[in-house]
Design a protein around this motif. Structure first.
Motif, PDB file in Angstrom:
ATOM      1  N   ARG A 174      86.258 -22.927 -51.517  1.00  0.00           N
ATOM      2  CA  ARG A 174      87.381 -22.947 -50.585  1.00  0.00           C
ATOM      3  C   ARG A 174      87.163 -21.926 -49.466  1.00  0.00           C
ATOM      4  O   ARG A 174      87.417 -22.207 -48.290  1.00  0.00           O
ATOM      5  N   THR A 175      86.683 -20.730 -49.830  1.00  0.00           N
ATOM      6  CA  THR A 175      86.445 -19.700 -48.822  1.00  0.00           C
ATOM      7  C   THR A 175      85.371 -20.143 -47.851  1.00  0.00           C
ATOM      8  O   THR A 175      85.485 -19.936 -46.636  1.00  0.00           O
ATOM      9  N   LEU A 176      84.322 -20.780 -48.358  1.00  0.00           N
ATOM     10  CA  LEU A 176      83.255 -21.240 -47.481  1.00  0.00           C
ATOM     11  C   LEU A 176      83.765 -22.301 -46.509  1.00  0.00           C
ATOM     12  O   LEU A 176      83.404 -22.318 -45.333  1.00  0.00           O
ATOM     13  N   GLU A 177      84.598 -23.190 -47.003  1.00  0.00           N
ATOM     14  CA  GLU A 177      85.168 -24.206 -46.122  1.00  0.00           C
ATOM     15  C   GLU A 177      85.999 -23.549 -45.015  1.00  0.00           C
ATOM     16  O   GLU A 177      85.945 -23.958 -43.851  1.00  0.00           O
ATOM     17  N   TYR A 178      86.764 -22.527 -45.375  1.00  0.00           N
ATOM     18  CA  TYR A 178      87.565 -21.816 -44.370  1.00  0.00           C
ATOM     19  C   TYR A 178      86.677 -21.111 -43.357  1.00  0.00           C
ATOM     20  O   TYR A 178      86.956 -21.111 -42.152  1.00  0.00           O
ATOM     21  N   ALA A 211      80.801 -11.641 -38.434  1.00  0.00           N
ATOM     22  CA  ALA A 211      79.870 -11.771 -39.556  1.00  0.00           C
ATOM     23  C   ALA A 211      79.511 -13.226 -39.826  1.00  0.00           C
ATOM     24  O   ALA A 211      80.336 -14.132 -39.660  1.00  0.00           O
ATOM     25  N   ASP A 212      78.274 -13.447 -40.259  1.00  0.00           N
ATOM     26  CA  ASP A 212      77.827 -14.773 -40.677  1.00  0.00           C
ATOM     27  C   ASP A 212      78.585 -15.187 -41.935  1.00  0.00           C
ATOM     28  O   ASP A 212      78.801 -14.371 -42.836  1.00  0.00           O
ATOM     29  N   PRO A 213      79.022 -16.447 -42.048  1.00  0.00           N
ATOM     30  CA  PRO A 213      79.792 -16.872 -43.222  1.00  0.00           C
ATOM     31  C   PRO A 213      79.104 -16.571 -44.548  1.00  0.00           C
ATOM     32  O   PRO A 213      79.764 -16.165 -45.510  1.00  0.00           O
ATOM     33  N   LEU A 214      77.792 -16.768 -44.602  1.00  0.00           N
ATOM     34  CA  LEU A 214      77.107 -16.495 -45.865  1.00  0.00           C
ATOM     35  C   LEU A 214      77.150 -15.020 -46.212  1.00  0.00           C
ATOM     36  O   LEU A 214      77.247 -14.640 -47.375  1.00  0.00           O
TER      37      LEU A 214
END
Length: 502
Positions: free
Chosen positions: A390-394, A423-426
């Motif tokens: 879910r966090t990655l989708e956000y 910041a980069d999502p990863l």
């Protein structure tokens, strides 16, 4: 061969001048005859193995659970070699023959000794680490493994890396949903509250402590904490609730005393989930612990009486201690000033409650039997997987960047706004989950759902930004850390046998 675990309790009576330099709970292997040598100058292989195990905390393996896993892998290998008359430090020819037989034994032997291809790869990685150390230290003359040289790209530079050939072929992974989709997440939270899918009261269910179960379940989903991490949180460690609702996530410190490898990190939590936790703290939990006479059972150790607690620490048996220094075993012995346990979750009588695997499994079983036959089994780590996806989708959709702009406009938290914007999502997800490298996060995501299109974008971005730097050793360690995440799926907290669903 005997596997035991070291404890320095009572060392003063051992006729030694100083406390032994061996970490608590360090595994120790002992031959069945209880001897460590066959003569003045002939130490047994177990001596070398125990030395290697003792050096693990200083060589990148800080977690006691990993020490035990490494020791069990060595124990199984040594016992197999002994049954076939092969020494741990035998010739290369004999070790290679033994490894070949061991591979067949683990793949097609008796049911109790067979392991999956992924587990076999973990075992070979551990044995390879041990033999490389033994060769460097002069204990071994040879190792049983054969390597090939491969060309890999790290940080934009081609390098030669060694690849261990002692692995089984694995089929291409198919999509396996290891997390809860949004509709199932809502269904699960309503089930924890004792509600039917439509939000009405489930008249056929008479569970207890529904506010507690719902609050902790929502907290786990909103923070991505591991089972041990949210089970042993103290009520004093819950962050304060902001004065007004906010769309941006709220920083949530995770104390080093409960984290894997004792590494402090900060994750985050939504306003809604934090508000639900405070509601439980201020109403249901407060009523349960008020004036409670609970004391930890004698087998746990002496009670740790807390006075003058605040968000950072308190006086524990008269000595000021920071909460982050306390281990899970110590935390469950804490007795609050007004009575009852200091843990976030308590059961009737004010004692600590930690049987979350049981609560989540029974809730999932009830939903599946009464409302939704497709509903999956829910173990505590599935909630962590759900948080990650879910966090990655956000992060990919820009949800948090939009929230960051709102935060910046109100000067609520300029540092958080900058972090979310730049910041980069990863990298963000790596920090929230507590992974050692972004490569672990990539492997972790790949195992959650191989069909997600954004995973490919992250892999391309990671390679372009040099996020895979470190070579084969980094990749191997990342693989082991990612494997450990999914090994937690089947792990049941030992305290579950003492708890019951409230």
């Amino acid at each position: 061969m005997i596997l035991t675990f070291f404890s320095a309790q009572g060392w003063e009576s051992w006729d030694v001048a100083h406390r032994p330099l061996i970490p608590e709970r360090m595994p120790v292997l002992i031959d069945d005859d209880l001897r460590l040598e066959d003569g003045p100058a002939a130490p047994r292989p177990t001596v070398a193995v125990n030395r290697w195990l003792r050096e693990l905390p200083a060589s990148g393996t800080p977690a006691p659970s990993s020490w035990a896993s490494y020791a069990r892998v060595l124990k199984a290998w040594m016992q197999f070699l002994a049954e076939h008359g092969v020494g741990l430090f035998d010739t290369r020819e004999r070790l290679k023959l033994a490894l070949s037989r061991y591979a067949e034994h683990r793949a097609a032997g008796p049911l109790g000794v067979r392991v999956a291809a992924s587990t076999w790869a973990q075992h070979m990685s551990i044995l390879s680490l041990f033999y490389r150390w033994a060769l460097a230290e002069g204990h071994a003359r040879a190792e049983p493994f054969t390597y090939k040289i491969a060309r890999a790209l790290f940080d934009g530079t081609g390098r030669e890396v060694r690849v261990n050939l002692a692995v089984r072929r694995r089929p291409k992974p198919h999509v396996t949903i290891k997390y809860l989709e949004p509709d199932f997440t809502g269904l699960f939270l309503r089930g924890l509250r004792g509600l039917a899918p439509d939000g009405s009261v489930d008249s056929g269910y008479w569970g207890r402590e529904l506010a507690r179960n719902a609050a902790v379940g929502e907290l786990a989903l909103a923070t991505g904490l591991r089972l041990q991490e949210f089970s042993y949180l103290l009520a004093f460690e819950i962050p304060p609730l902001p004065p007004a609702p906010t769309a941006a996530p709220i920083p949530f410190p995770v104390p080093a005393g409960v984290t894997k490898g004792r590494k402090f990190r900060t994750t985050w939590i939504s306003y809604q989930a934090l508000a639900a936790t405070h509601h439980y703290l201020e109403l249901d939990r407060a009523a349960t612990v008020d004036g409670a006479a609970w004391r930890p059972p004698a087998r746990w150790g002496e009670p740790l009486l807390v006075r003058e607690p605040d968000a950072r620490g308190g006086r524990v048996n008269g000595v000021r201690r920071p909460w982050e220094a306390l281990t899970p075993a110590e935390r469950r012995r804490l007795v609050a000033p007004g009575g009852g346990s200091c843990l976030l979750a308590v059961k009737g009588g004010g004692g600590p409650f930690t049987a979350w695997a049981t609560v989540f499994a029974r809730t999932a079983d009830r939903i599946r039997a009464r409302f939704e036959p497709r509903f999956p089994h829910v173990h505590p780590h599935r909630l962590r997987h759900t948080f990650a996806m879910r966090t990655l989708e956000y992060l990919v959709s820009g949800h948090y960047r939009q929230a960051a702009r709102l935060v910046k406009a109100t000067d609520a938290d300029a540092a958080l706004a900058l972090y979310l914007s730049k910041a980069d999502p990863l990298l963000v997800l790596r920090d929230l989950l507590g992974h050692s490298t972004v490569l672990v996060t990539e492997k972790y995501l790949r195992r959650l759902d191989t069909t997600r299109i954004y995973r490919e974008a992250y892999e391309r971005a990671g390679a372009a930004e040099g996020l895979l730097a470190g070579g084969a050793d980094v990749a191997a360690e990342a693989e082991r850390e990612a494997d450990a995440e999914f090994a937690d799926d089947l792990q049941t907290d030992l305290d579950d046998v003492e708890g019951e669903e409230g």
